[in-house]
Design a protein around this motif. Structure first.
Motif, PDB file in Angstrom:
ATOM      1  N   THR A  52       0.893  -1.241  -0.081  1.00 57.88           N
ATOM      2  CA  THR A  52       0.053   0.083  -0.002  1.00 57.88           C
ATOM      3  C   THR A  52       0.798   1.155  -0.017  1.00 57.88           C
ATOM      4  N   GLY A  53       0.412   2.402  -0.437  1.00 55.73           N
ATOM      5  CA  GLY A  53       1.039   3.569  -0.435  1.00 55.73           C
ATOM      6  C   GLY A  53       2.139   3.536  -1.783  1.00 55.73           C
ATOM      7  N   ASP A  54       2.747   4.959  -1.621  1.00 53.44           N
ATOM      8  CA  ASP A  54       3.788   5.419  -2.807  1.00 53.44           C
ATOM      9  C   ASP A  54       5.128   5.110  -2.415  1.00 53.44           C
ATOM     10  N   ASN A  55       5.295   4.739  -1.104  1.00 53.36           N
ATOM     11  CA  ASN A  55       6.738   4.671  -0.775  1.00 53.36           C
ATOM     12  C   ASN A  55       7.219   3.163  -0.760  1.00 53.36           C
ATOM     13  N   PRO A  56       8.216   2.834  -1.186  1.00 54.63           N
ATOM     14  CA  PRO A  56       8.805   1.458  -1.414  1.00 54.63           C
ATOM     15  C   PRO A  56       8.958   0.742  -0.275  1.00 54.63           C
ATOM     16  N   ASP A  57       8.624  -0.453  -0.017  1.00 51.32           N
ATOM     17  CA  ASP A  57       8.798  -1.369   1.142  1.00 51.32           C
ATOM     18  C   ASP A  57      10.046  -2.535   1.032  1.00 51.32           C
ATOM     19  N   MET A  83       8.366  -5.947   0.215  1.00 48.18           N
ATOM     20  CA  MET A  83       7.702  -6.396  -0.933  1.00 48.18           C
ATOM     21  C   MET A  83       8.575  -6.066  -2.215  1.00 48.18           C
ATOM     22  N   THR A  84       9.587  -5.274  -2.082  1.00 47.13           N
ATOM     23  CA  THR A  84      10.370  -4.937  -3.298  1.00 47.13           C
ATOM     24  C   THR A  84      11.248  -6.270  -3.264  1.00 47.13           C
ATOM     25  N   ALA A  85      11.935  -6.836  -2.505  1.00 56.14           N
ATOM     26  CA  ALA A  85      12.737  -7.780  -2.519  1.00 56.14           C
ATOM     27  C   ALA A  85      12.003  -9.189  -2.951  1.00 56.14           C
ATOM     28  N   MET A  86      10.517  -9.279  -2.521  1.00 55.99           N
ATOM     29  CA  MET A  86       9.849 -10.336  -3.134  1.00 55.99           C
ATOM     30  C   MET A  86       9.522 -10.141  -4.421  1.00 55.99           C
ATOM     31  N   ALA A  87       9.125  -9.064  -5.047  1.00 53.34           N
ATOM     32  CA  ALA A  87       8.711  -8.802  -6.156  1.00 53.34           C
ATOM     33  C   ALA A  87      10.125  -9.076  -7.225  1.00 53.34           C
ATOM     34  N   ILE A  88      11.344  -9.065  -6.681  1.00 54.11           N
ATOM     35  CA  ILE A  88      12.546  -9.576  -7.522  1.00 54.11           C
ATOM     36  C   ILE A  88      12.610 -10.658  -7.457  1.00 54.11           C
ATOM     37  N   GLN A  89      12.514 -11.405  -6.583  1.00 52.41           N
ATOM     38  CA  GLN A  89      12.598 -12.888  -6.501  1.00 52.41           C
ATOM     39  C   GLN A  89      11.497 -13.452  -7.580  1.00 52.41           C
ATOM     40  N   ALA A 100      14.685  -1.684  -8.629  1.00 53.71           N
ATOM     41  CA  ALA A 100      14.132  -2.357  -7.309  1.00 53.71           C
ATOM     42  C   ALA A 100      15.503  -2.457  -6.513  1.00 53.71           C
ATOM     43  N   VAL A 101      16.506  -3.039  -7.048  1.00 48.72           N
ATOM     44  CA  VAL A 101      17.747  -3.137  -6.136  1.00 48.72           C
ATOM     45  C   VAL A 101      18.383  -1.881  -5.832  1.00 48.72           C
ATOM     46  N   SER A 102      18.449  -0.670  -6.679  1.00 50.26           N
ATOM     47  CA  SER A 102      18.915   0.554  -6.304  1.00 50.26           C
ATOM     48  C   SER A 102      18.018   1.217  -5.168  1.00 50.26           C
ATOM     49  N   ALA A 103      16.796   0.815  -5.218  1.00 52.75           N
ATOM     50  CA  ALA A 103      15.700   1.372  -4.090  1.00 52.75           C
ATOM     51  C   ALA A 103      16.157   0.400  -3.110  1.00 52.75           C
ATOM     52  N   LEU A 104      16.503  -0.715  -2.860  1.00 55.69           N
ATOM     53  CA  LEU A 104      16.872  -1.529  -1.378  1.00 55.69           C
ATOM     54  C   LEU A 104      18.169  -0.720  -0.968  1.00 55.69           C
ATOM     55  N   SER A 105      18.958  -0.650  -1.964  1.00 57.01           N
ATOM     56  CA  SER A 105      20.045   0.176  -1.421  1.00 57.01           C
ATOM     57  C   SER A 105      20.000   1.224  -0.737  1.00 57.01           C
ATOM     58  N   SER A 106      19.155   2.079  -1.457  1.00 52.82           N
ATOM     59  CA  SER A 106      18.901   3.434  -0.695  1.00 52.82           C
ATOM     60  C   SER A 106      17.924   3.323   0.552  1.00 52.82           C
ATOM     61  N   MET A 107      17.336   2.267   0.863  1.00 53.70           N
ATOM     62  CA  MET A 107      16.618   2.131   1.874  1.00 53.70           C
ATOM     63  C   MET A 107      17.545   1.454   3.113  1.00 53.70           C
ATOM     64  N   GLN A 108      18.507   0.821   2.906  1.00 51.92           N
ATOM     65  CA  GLN A 108      19.290   0.210   3.700  1.00 51.92           C
ATOM     66  C   GLN A 108      20.027   1.123   4.768  1.00 51.92           C
ATOM     67  N   MET A 109      19.890   1.191   6.130  1.00 49.17           N
ATOM     68  CA  MET A 109      19.915   1.912   7.026  1.00 49.17           C
ATOM     69  C   MET A 109      21.768   1.845   7.421  1.00 49.17           C
ATOM     70  N   LYS A 110      22.060   2.772   8.237  1.00 51.37           N
ATOM     71  CA  LYS A 110      23.557   3.130   8.604  1.00 51.37           C
ATOM     72  C   LYS A 110      24.183   1.814   9.169  1.00 51.37           C
ATOM     73  N   ASP A 111      23.234   0.936   9.905  1.00 51.39           N
ATOM     74  CA  ASP A 111      24.005  -0.319  10.692  1.00 51.39           C
ATOM     75  C   ASP A 111      23.906  -1.431   9.528  1.00 51.39           C
ATOM     76  N   GLY A 112      23.579  -1.388   8.467  1.00 53.29           N
ATOM     77  CA  GLY A 112      23.611  -2.286   7.417  1.00 53.29           C
ATOM     78  C   GLY A 112      21.951  -3.047   7.246  1.00 53.29           C
ATOM     79  N   GLY A 113      21.075  -2.658   8.135  1.00 48.84           N
ATOM     80  CA  GLY A 113      19.665  -3.215   8.223  1.00 48.84           C
ATOM     81  C   GLY A 113      18.726  -2.658   7.437  1.00 48.84           C
TER      82      GLY A 113
END
Length: 223
Positions: free
Chosen positions: A86-91, A94-100, A118-131
């Motif tokens: 839901t919504g307009d912000n990538p999760d 869901m992003t990882a499962m769509a890639i799969q 999608a890979v770029s979006a996941l990289s940008s969502m990664q937190m400073k501790d790697g999570g």
């Protein structure tokens, strides 16, 4: 009403060596030919239908059903890349499962472009501790696990690829911070908040333990 129930049972039976096309006389696989019912619950419907169908190359009465699901997933991409229930912000989940789901079809240029975004979006969502976090928690095990699985399917090493290392911490480093002494993995770490799922921080739980096992196996296979 949720046809992901068929997808998960198909995957479970397949993994256990049974034929979901003849489960007690019922053809559960054929249920995934019912496009309108599968997509009713959102993008996770076609995602898991594709994953289930491709787990052992199952066929259904509609020979075009895979392309229909691919097209449906592509149509639900968020502007800028990624996916969300839901919504307009990538999760990240869901992003990882769509890639799969899309990985077997990446020879198609349109699919490959969506995967790359999608890979770029996941990289940008990664937190400073790697999570990675989703559904309101600052970080959770399952979001990391699904991303590890997705990257391994693309032959991207989630422990060494520079796109997924933040402040010297990789996705694998972050994943292992959720391990519980004595066995299992926690959904969220103490003090990190909860996403409403009811899993207490610091306590081993079934879903993160299951998904961590899948992620670690995916990484083992990759390496």
């Amino acid at each position: 009403r949720k046809f992901t129930e068929y997808s998960r049972v198909i995957l479970g039976l397949s993994a256990a060596g049974y034929n979901p096309a003849n489960a007690g006389g019922y053809n559960l696989v054929e249920k995934l030919a019912e496009f309108d019912k599968v997509v009713r619950q959102g993008v996770n419907g076609p995602i898991w239908a594709l994953i289930a169908l491709d787990s052992k190359g199952y066929g259904v009465s509609d020979p075009d059903i895979r392309q229909k699901y691919v097209d449906e997933i592509l149509s639900r991409e968020i502007s800028g890349g990624g996916f969300s229930l839901t919504g307009d912000n990538p999760d990240p989940d869901m992003t990882a499962m769509a890639i799969q789901a899309l990985t077997p079809y990446r020879s198609n240029s349109a699919v490959n472009a969506v995967i790359n975004r999608a890979v770029s979006a996941l990289s940008s969502m990664q937190m400073k501790d790697g999570g990675l976090g989703s559904w309101g928690s600052s970080a959770n095990c399952e979001a990391i696990c699904q991303t590890v699985i997705a990257l391994c399917g693309l032959d991207i090493n989630p422990h060494t690829d520079e796109r997924f290392i933040k402040n010297g911490k990789s996705l694998l480093d972050a994943l292992l911070t959720f391990e519980v002494s004595g066995g299992g993995f926690m959904h969220v770490r103490p003090g990190d908040g909860d996403d409403g799922g009811g899993s207490a921080g610091g306590v081993a739980d079934g879903m993160p333990s299951d998904q961590a096992a899948l992620a670690l196996l995916a990484y083992q296979r990759l390496t």
